[in-house]
Design a protein around this motif. Sequence first.
Motif, mmCIF file in Angstrom:
data_model
loop_
_atom_site.group_PDB
_atom_site.id
_atom_site.type_symbol
_atom_site.label_atom_id
_atom_site.label_comp_id
_atom_site.label_asym_id
_atom_site.label_seq_id
_atom_site.Cartn_x
_atom_site.Cartn_y
_atom_site.Cartn_z
ATOM 1 N N LEU A 69 -14.855 2.596 12.222
ATOM 2 C CA LEU A 69 -14.223 1.294 12.468
ATOM 3 C C LEU A 69 -13.974 0.554 11.163
ATOM 4 C CD1 LEU A 69 -13.236 -0.833 14.461
ATOM 5 C CD2 LEU A 69 -15.572 -1.711 14.583
ATOM 6 N N ASN A 70 -14.894 0.693 10.208
ATOM 7 C CA ASN A 70 -14.686 0.040 8.911
ATOM 8 C C ASN A 70 -13.435 0.590 8.207
ATOM 9 O OD1 ASN A 70 -16.082 2.495 8.773
ATOM 10 N ND2 ASN A 70 -16.989 2.020 6.796
ATOM 11 N N GLY A 71 -13.188 1.903 8.349
ATOM 12 C CA GLY A 71 -12.002 2.492 7.723
ATOM 13 C C GLY A 71 -10.715 2.089 8.418
ATOM 14 N N ILE A 79 -6.147 -4.603 -12.825
ATOM 15 C CA ILE A 79 -6.761 -5.512 -11.839
ATOM 16 C C ILE A 79 -8.279 -5.342 -11.778
ATOM 17 C CG2 ILE A 79 -6.754 -6.233 -9.425
ATOM 18 C CD1 ILE A 79 -3.928 -5.071 -9.226
ATOM 19 N N VAL A 80 -8.733 -4.101 -11.537
ATOM 20 C CA VAL A 80 -10.178 -3.887 -11.368
ATOM 21 C C VAL A 80 -10.931 -4.167 -12.665
ATOM 22 C CG1 VAL A 80 -11.943 -2.194 -10.775
ATOM 23 C CG2 VAL A 80 -9.772 -2.214 -9.533
ATOM 24 N N VAL A 81 -10.458 -3.613 -13.778
ATOM 25 C CA VAL A 81 -11.143 -3.812 -15.055
ATOM 26 C C VAL A 81 -11.032 -5.267 -15.501
ATOM 27 C CG1 VAL A 81 -11.141 -3.182 -17.503
ATOM 28 C CG2 VAL A 81 -10.835 -1.420 -15.751
ATOM 29 N N ARG A 82 -9.842 -5.859 -15.307
ATOM 30 C CA ARG A 82 -9.620 -7.236 -15.772
ATOM 31 C C ARG A 82 -10.527 -8.216 -15.038
ATOM 32 N NH1 ARG A 82 -5.639 -10.056 -18.409
ATOM 33 N NH2 ARG A 82 -5.343 -12.216 -17.772
ATOM 34 N N TYR A 83 -10.644 -8.053 -13.701
ATOM 35 C CA TYR A 83 -11.446 -8.997 -12.902
ATOM 36 C C TYR A 83 -12.840 -8.452 -12.588
ATOM 37 C CZ TYR A 83 -7.043 -11.449 -12.365
ATOM 38 O OH TYR A 83 -5.874 -12.122 -12.629
ATOM 39 N N LYS A 84 -13.131 -7.229 -13.102
ATOM 40 C CA LYS A 84 -14.457 -6.618 -12.949
ATOM 41 C C LYS A 84 -14.896 -6.593 -11.495
ATOM 42 C CE LYS A 84 -15.772 -8.182 -17.555
ATOM 43 N NZ LYS A 84 -16.673 -9.012 -18.390
ATOM 44 N N GLN A 85 -13.955 -6.204 -10.623
ATOM 45 C CA GLN A 85 -14.253 -6.205 -9.198
ATOM 46 C C GLN A 85 -13.308 -5.254 -8.445
ATOM 47 O OE1 GLN A 85 -16.660 -8.126 -7.256
ATOM 48 N NE2 GLN A 85 -15.957 -6.579 -5.786
ATOM 49 N N PHE A 86 -13.891 -4.254 -7.763
ATOM 50 C CA PHE A 86 -13.079 -3.475 -6.824
ATOM 51 C C PHE A 86 -12.753 -4.371 -5.632
ATOM 52 C CE2 PHE A 86 -15.406 -0.234 -9.172
ATOM 53 C CZ PHE A 86 -14.433 0.723 -9.399
ATOM 54 N N SER A 87 -11.544 -4.263 -5.109
ATOM 55 C CA SER A 87 -11.158 -5.181 -4.034
ATOM 56 C C SER A 87 -10.013 -4.613 -3.217
ATOM 57 C CB SER A 87 -10.728 -6.529 -4.629
ATOM 58 O OG SER A 87 -9.565 -6.366 -5.412
ATOM 59 N N GLY A 88 -9.856 -5.188 -2.028
ATOM 60 C CA GLY A 88 -8.729 -4.809 -1.186
ATOM 61 C C GLY A 88 -7.398 -5.232 -1.790
ATOM 62 N N THR A 97 -9.417 1.815 -6.637
ATOM 63 C CA THR A 97 -9.242 0.366 -6.528
ATOM 64 C C THR A 97 -10.135 -0.323 -5.490
ATOM 65 O OG1 THR A 97 -7.394 0.804 -5.008
ATOM 66 C CG2 THR A 97 -6.845 0.378 -7.316
ATOM 67 N N ILE A 98 -10.459 0.351 -4.360
ATOM 68 C CA ILE A 98 -11.175 -0.377 -3.304
ATOM 69 C C ILE A 98 -12.640 0.031 -3.193
ATOM 70 C CG2 ILE A 98 -9.037 -0.668 -2.019
ATOM 71 C CD1 ILE A 98 -10.035 1.408 -0.045
ATOM 72 N N LEU A 99 -13.032 1.135 -3.792
ATOM 73 C CA LEU A 99 -14.421 1.612 -3.880
ATOM 74 C C LEU A 99 -14.988 2.106 -2.560
ATOM 75 C CD1 LEU A 99 -16.825 2.018 -5.771
ATOM 76 C CD2 LEU A 99 -17.622 -0.271 -5.145
ATOM 77 N N PHE A 110 -13.352 -7.985 6.175
ATOM 78 C CA PHE A 110 -11.995 -8.543 6.143
ATOM 79 C C PHE A 110 -11.782 -9.370 4.876
ATOM 80 C CE2 PHE A 110 -13.189 -8.032 10.611
ATOM 81 C CZ PHE A 110 -12.151 -7.229 11.058
ATOM 82 N N ASN A 111 -12.716 -9.253 3.938
ATOM 83 C CA ASN A 111 -12.622 -9.973 2.671
ATOM 84 C C ASN A 111 -11.830 -9.131 1.669
ATOM 85 O OD1 ASN A 111 -12.916 -11.525 0.410
ATOM 86 N ND2 ASN A 111 -15.144 -11.319 0.262
ATOM 87 N N MET A 112 -10.593 -9.536 1.423
ATOM 88 C CA MET A 112 -9.726 -8.765 0.531
ATOM 89 C C MET A 112 -10.166 -8.841 -0.929
ATOM 90 S SD MET A 112 -7.293 -7.179 2.144
ATOM 91 C CE MET A 112 -5.991 -6.966 0.922
ATOM 92 N N SER A 113 -11.059 -9.750 -1.257
ATOM 93 C CA SER A 113 -11.528 -9.882 -2.637
ATOM 94 C C SER A 113 -12.775 -9.037 -2.898
ATOM 95 C CB SER A 113 -11.821 -11.352 -2.953
ATOM 96 O OG SER A 113 -10.653 -12.130 -2.822
ATOM 97 N N ALA A 114 -13.203 -8.244 -1.920
ATOM 98 C CA ALA A 114 -14.400 -7.420 -2.054
ATOM 99 C C ALA A 114 -14.053 -5.960 -1.782
ATOM 100 C CB ALA A 114 -15.467 -7.910 -1.071
#
Length: 291
Positions: A77-79, A140-149, A227-229, A236-240
Amino acid sequence: MSIVVNAPNIGRRKAVDRAMRGCAVVATLLALIPLVLILGFVLVKGVSSLNIDFFTKSYKAPGLSLSGAVQAQGGVLNGIAGSLLIVMWATLIALPVGILAGVYLAEYKSNLFSTVVRFCTDVLSAAPSIVVGVVAYALIVVRYKQFSGWAGSIALAILMVPLITRTTEEILRLVPYSVREGAMALGTPKWQTTFTVVLPAAAGGIATGVLLAVARAMGETAPLLLTILGNNNVSFNMSAPMAALPLLTYKYTQSPYPAENDLAWGTALVLTTIVLVTNLLVRFATRSRLK
């Protein structure tokens, strides 16, 4: 008289025609073999993993059954939630960019800038998806140091834009110029003619390009790996970090537990079904236009 003279020649032509028709049929069957093997193999291997928990639960660590064997628990379901959310945002990003670029190339095509844009679009459409993923990771990932949606959606949008652009351009070129002349003869500006007359006339073809781009984005794996890890929970948090069906398929195939390898086949079956349904929607959307 001429029929009698050419009779041997007609017979040879018929024989050559039958031979070429036979070669075409054999080549068509050979082209279908990989598709039938893939669909059949995924269906046979994946259908045993499908149950209610598969669609309603997220990932759980494998556990022991009463017989002592390791068995998979949970579902994907998460996928499913992650894939739908990431592709939805990728479509919302790519749709206006691709359609407006296609309109520009079709309606204002006689200048150097449009030639450069068309060349860049063709180059981007041929770019390997892993390269797009690496670029999204670096920017994006390296610049903001965060994998995200968001990083995954932007990477997929980059892959979708050239397909939507080229499809929109080709479909708009099929709209008769007399339609434009009729609108402009009434004093309608060119931009208004484009958006109120030309685009509605080509809506079916443009929808085809959008659906094809969505189907491609839904099945892409390489950009999402970088990118999304991944996430074991429904998010549902696109920033995580988020999960996605192609990413789960890859991870489950790397699992040392055969039970989770079976989940990979189930995930592949769900992904294949989504892509197949999308392609059927494309056929349905273009059926009236083809008639």
